[in-house]
Write a protein that holds these residues in place. Structure first.
Motif, PDB file in Angstrom:
ATOM      1  N   ARG A 156     -31.309 -13.820 -36.446  1.00 16.31           N
ATOM      2  CA  ARG A 156     -31.903 -15.086 -35.991  1.00 16.31           C
ATOM      3  C   ARG A 156     -32.986 -15.577 -36.945  1.00 16.31           C
ATOM      4  O   ARG A 156     -33.164 -16.773 -37.156  1.00 16.31           O
ATOM      5  CB  ARG A 156     -32.518 -14.907 -34.595  1.00 16.31           C
ATOM      6  N   ALA A 157     -33.728 -14.624 -37.514  1.00 20.37           N
ATOM      7  CA  ALA A 157     -34.813 -14.977 -38.431  1.00 20.37           C
ATOM      8  C   ALA A 157     -34.312 -15.311 -39.834  1.00 20.37           C
ATOM      9  O   ALA A 157     -35.121 -15.647 -40.709  1.00 20.37           O
ATOM     10  CB  ALA A 157     -35.837 -13.840 -38.499  1.00 20.37           C
ATOM     11  N   GLY A 158     -33.003 -15.221 -40.055  1.00 17.62           N
ATOM     12  CA  GLY A 158     -32.440 -15.546 -41.366  1.00 17.62           C
ATOM     13  C   GLY A 158     -32.736 -14.528 -42.435  1.00 17.62           C
ATOM     14  O   GLY A 158     -32.784 -14.869 -43.624  1.00 17.62           O
ATOM     15  N   LEU A 159     -32.886 -13.266 -42.032  1.00 22.33           N
ATOM     16  CA  LEU A 159     -33.319 -12.228 -42.972  1.00 22.33           C
ATOM     17  C   LEU A 159     -32.204 -11.301 -43.432  1.00 22.33           C
ATOM     18  O   LEU A 159     -32.435 -10.454 -44.302  1.00 22.33           O
ATOM     19  CB  LEU A 159     -34.420 -11.381 -42.313  1.00 22.33           C
ATOM     20  N   VAL A 160     -31.012 -11.427 -42.873  1.00 12.12           N
ATOM     21  CA  VAL A 160     -29.925 -10.492 -43.173  1.00 12.12           C
ATOM     22  C   VAL A 160     -29.034 -11.062 -44.268  1.00 12.12           C
ATOM     23  O   VAL A 160     -28.509 -12.176 -44.143  1.00 12.12           O
ATOM     24  CB  VAL A 160     -29.095 -10.185 -41.916  1.00 12.12           C
ATOM     25  N   ASP A 161     -28.849 -10.302 -45.340  1.00 12.07           N
ATOM     26  CA  ASP A 161     -28.018 -10.746 -46.459  1.00 12.07           C
ATOM     27  C   ASP A 161     -26.563 -10.314 -46.318  1.00 12.07           C
ATOM     28  O   ASP A 161     -25.657 -11.027 -46.755  1.00 12.07           O
ATOM     29  CB  ASP A 161     -28.575 -10.181 -47.771  1.00 12.07           C
ATOM     30  N   HIS A 162     -26.352  -9.155 -45.729  1.00 12.22           N
ATOM     31  CA  HIS A 162     -24.992  -8.597 -45.687  1.00 12.22           C
ATOM     32  C   HIS A 162     -24.866  -7.716 -44.455  1.00 12.22           C
ATOM     33  O   HIS A 162     -25.777  -6.951 -44.126  1.00 12.22           O
ATOM     34  CB  HIS A 162     -24.746  -7.770 -46.954  1.00 12.22           C
ATOM     35  N   MET A 163     -23.728  -7.849 -43.757  1.00 18.06           N
ATOM     36  CA  MET A 163     -23.474  -7.006 -42.589  1.00 18.06           C
ATOM     37  C   MET A 163     -22.079  -6.404 -42.668  1.00 18.06           C
ATOM     38  O   MET A 163     -21.101  -7.116 -42.920  1.00 18.06           O
ATOM     39  CB  MET A 163     -23.588  -7.808 -41.285  1.00 18.06           C
ATOM     40  N   HIS A 164     -22.003  -5.115 -42.428  1.00 21.13           N
ATOM     41  CA  HIS A 164     -20.722  -4.429 -42.233  1.00 21.13           C
ATOM     42  C   HIS A 164     -20.705  -3.949 -40.785  1.00 21.13           C
ATOM     43  O   HIS A 164     -21.463  -3.061 -40.402  1.00 21.13           O
ATOM     44  CB  HIS A 164     -20.576  -3.243 -43.186  1.00 21.13           C
ATOM     45  N   VAL A 165     -19.859  -4.599 -39.978  1.00 22.98           N
ATOM     46  CA  VAL A 165     -19.751  -4.301 -38.553  1.00 22.98           C
ATOM     47  C   VAL A 165     -18.345  -3.781 -38.300  1.00 22.98           C
ATOM     48  O   VAL A 165     -17.361  -4.367 -38.762  1.00 22.98           O
ATOM     49  CB  VAL A 165     -20.026  -5.563 -37.707  1.00 22.98           C
ATOM     50  N   VAL A 166     -18.257  -2.675 -37.569  1.00 23.27           N
ATOM     51  CA  VAL A 166     -16.966  -2.041 -37.295  1.00 23.27           C
ATOM     52  C   VAL A 166     -16.596  -2.288 -35.838  1.00 23.27           C
ATOM     53  O   VAL A 166     -17.282  -1.810 -34.932  1.00 23.27           O
ATOM     54  CB  VAL A 166     -17.012  -0.524 -37.591  1.00 23.27           C
ATOM     55  N   GLN A 167     -15.526  -3.049 -35.627  1.00 27.21           N
ATOM     56  CA  GLN A 167     -15.077  -3.343 -34.266  1.00 27.21           C
ATOM     57  C   GLN A 167     -14.089  -2.269 -33.832  1.00 27.21           C
ATOM     58  O   GLN A 167     -13.035  -2.099 -34.425  1.00 27.21           O
ATOM     59  CB  GLN A 167     -14.427  -4.728 -34.212  1.00 27.21           C
ATOM     60  N   VAL A 168     -14.470  -1.554 -32.791  1.00 27.00           N
ATOM     61  CA  VAL A 168     -13.704  -0.405 -32.305  1.00 27.00           C
ATOM     62  C   VAL A 168     -12.861  -0.842 -31.106  1.00 27.00           C
ATOM     63  O   VAL A 168     -13.367  -1.575 -30.239  1.00 27.00           O
ATOM     64  CB  VAL A 168     -14.676   0.736 -31.913  1.00 27.00           C
ATOM     65  N   PRO A 169     -11.608  -0.426 -31.000  1.00 24.08           N
ATOM     66  CA  PRO A 169     -10.726  -0.923 -29.941  1.00 24.08           C
ATOM     67  C   PRO A 169     -10.976  -0.281 -28.576  1.00 24.08           C
ATOM     68  O   PRO A 169     -10.108   0.389 -28.010  1.00 24.08           O
ATOM     69  CB  PRO A 169      -9.323  -0.618 -30.470  1.00 24.08           C
ATOM     70  N   ILE A 170     -12.180  -0.474 -28.073  1.00 24.30           N
ATOM     71  CA  ILE A 170     -12.510  -0.063 -26.714  1.00 24.30           C
ATOM     72  C   ILE A 170     -13.246  -1.222 -26.048  1.00 24.30           C
ATOM     73  O   ILE A 170     -13.815  -2.076 -26.731  1.00 24.30           O
ATOM     74  CB  ILE A 170     -13.386   1.216 -26.662  1.00 24.30           C
ATOM     75  N   VAL A 171     -13.239  -1.253 -24.731  1.00 21.89           N
ATOM     76  CA  VAL A 171     -13.958  -2.266 -23.967  1.00 21.89           C
ATOM     77  C   VAL A 171     -15.006  -1.552 -23.118  1.00 21.89           C
ATOM     78  O   VAL A 171     -14.674  -0.686 -22.310  1.00 21.89           O
ATOM     79  CB  VAL A 171     -13.008  -3.087 -23.073  1.00 21.89           C
ATOM     80  N   LEU A 172     -16.272  -1.912 -23.314  1.00 17.64           N
ATOM     81  CA  LEU A 172     -17.365  -1.244 -22.602  1.00 17.64           C
ATOM     82  C   LEU A 172     -17.807  -1.993 -21.346  1.00 17.64           C
ATOM     83  O   LEU A 172     -18.258  -1.383 -20.385  1.00 17.64           O
ATOM     84  CB  LEU A 172     -18.569  -1.056 -23.537  1.00 17.64           C
ATOM     85  N   GLY A 173     -17.724  -3.305 -21.368  1.00 20.21           N
ATOM     86  CA  GLY A 173     -18.045  -4.069 -20.175  1.00 20.21           C
ATOM     87  C   GLY A 173     -19.521  -4.310 -19.921  1.00 20.21           C
ATOM     88  O   GLY A 173     -19.890  -5.290 -19.275  1.00 20.21           O
ATOM     89  N   ARG A 174     -20.363  -3.434 -20.418  1.00 18.70           N
ATOM     90  CA  ARG A 174     -21.802  -3.600 -20.221  1.00 18.70           C
ATOM     91  C   ARG A 174     -22.537  -2.813 -21.305  1.00 18.70           C
ATOM     92  O   ARG A 174     -21.955  -1.944 -21.955  1.00 18.70           O
ATOM     93  CB  ARG A 174     -22.234  -3.106 -18.837  1.00 18.70           C
TER      94      ARG A 174
END
Length: 211
Positions: A156-174
């Motif tokens: 939100r603060a505009g401070l992140v240059d690069h993100m590696h996010v791993v989407q795992v095939p599970i559903v947590l719901g909360r």
């Protein structure tokens, strides 16, 4: 130029970076270790693990970082600030091996650990915390280690240059969602998605530069 980077941050299909409730016995709440099983199966984690795409991504977790910033809930369970002897989840030799800055409204004296990790406790804005970590990193990148709410604040603060996010095939719901309040993120980042045979999807997001 040094970057502020997120790497190997795992989320569920519905966007949660952790389950609930977090406790000493269950650091990731009802999610358990399911968000991180993809990494545990790689050679990065286990010499007998697989050496494919997931291992390549995972192995970059230690490359090019000179400091880390983490949120209070990554450093310990709710209430750790009341325990003066709490030194984190990771034993005497934490896996960071750099100056590591813990964001908390209740700072305490720094704690020097084995292996090059020193925990520093800051009550600071994202911008001020990043400036402090960048100075300590000595020209290397700063890893934004999570959890999800802390990463959201930096995005939100505009401070992140690069993100590696791993989407795992599970559903947590909360739990705690990474994407809440980050509408139109695609307008600020170039996004690439690579699917792995393990079932996870590696999302790489690089901040767009103004024309």
């Amino acid at each position: 130029m040094a970057l502020a980077r997120v790497h190997n941050f795992s989320i569920s299909l519905d966007g949660f970076g952790t389950g609930e409730p977090q406790s000493l016995e269950s650091p990731f709440g009802h999610a358990g270790e399911r968000l991180h099983e993809w990494m545990f199966a790689t050679r990065y984690w286990d010499d007998d693990g697989q050496s494919g795409m997931d291992a390549v991504y995972a192995s970059r977790h230690d490359v090019g970082f000179g400091a880390e910033i983490m949120g209070a809930n990554k450093f310990g369970p709710p209430g750790w600030q009341d325990d003066p002897d709490w030194r984190g989840w990771w034993g005497d030799d934490p896996p960071f091996h750099t100056p590591t800055y813990v964001l908390t409204h209740r700072p305490r004296p720094s704690v020097e650990m084995e292996g090059g990790t020193t925990f520093h406790f800051l009550d600071a804005s994202p911008a001020d915390a990043l400036a402090t970590a960048m100075e300590a990193a000595g020209g290397l990148d700063v890893r934004l280690g999570g959890g999800a709410s802390m990463i959201r604040d930096f995005v939100r603060a505009g401070l992140v240059d690069h993100m590696h996010v791993v989407q795992v095939p599970i559903v947590l719901g909360r739990g705690v969602r990474l994407w809440d309040g980050l509408d139109a993120l695609e307008e600020r980042f170039d996004i690439e998605a690579v699917s792995s045979p393990s079932g996870v999807t590696h999302l790489t997001m690089t901040r767009k530069h103004a024309p």
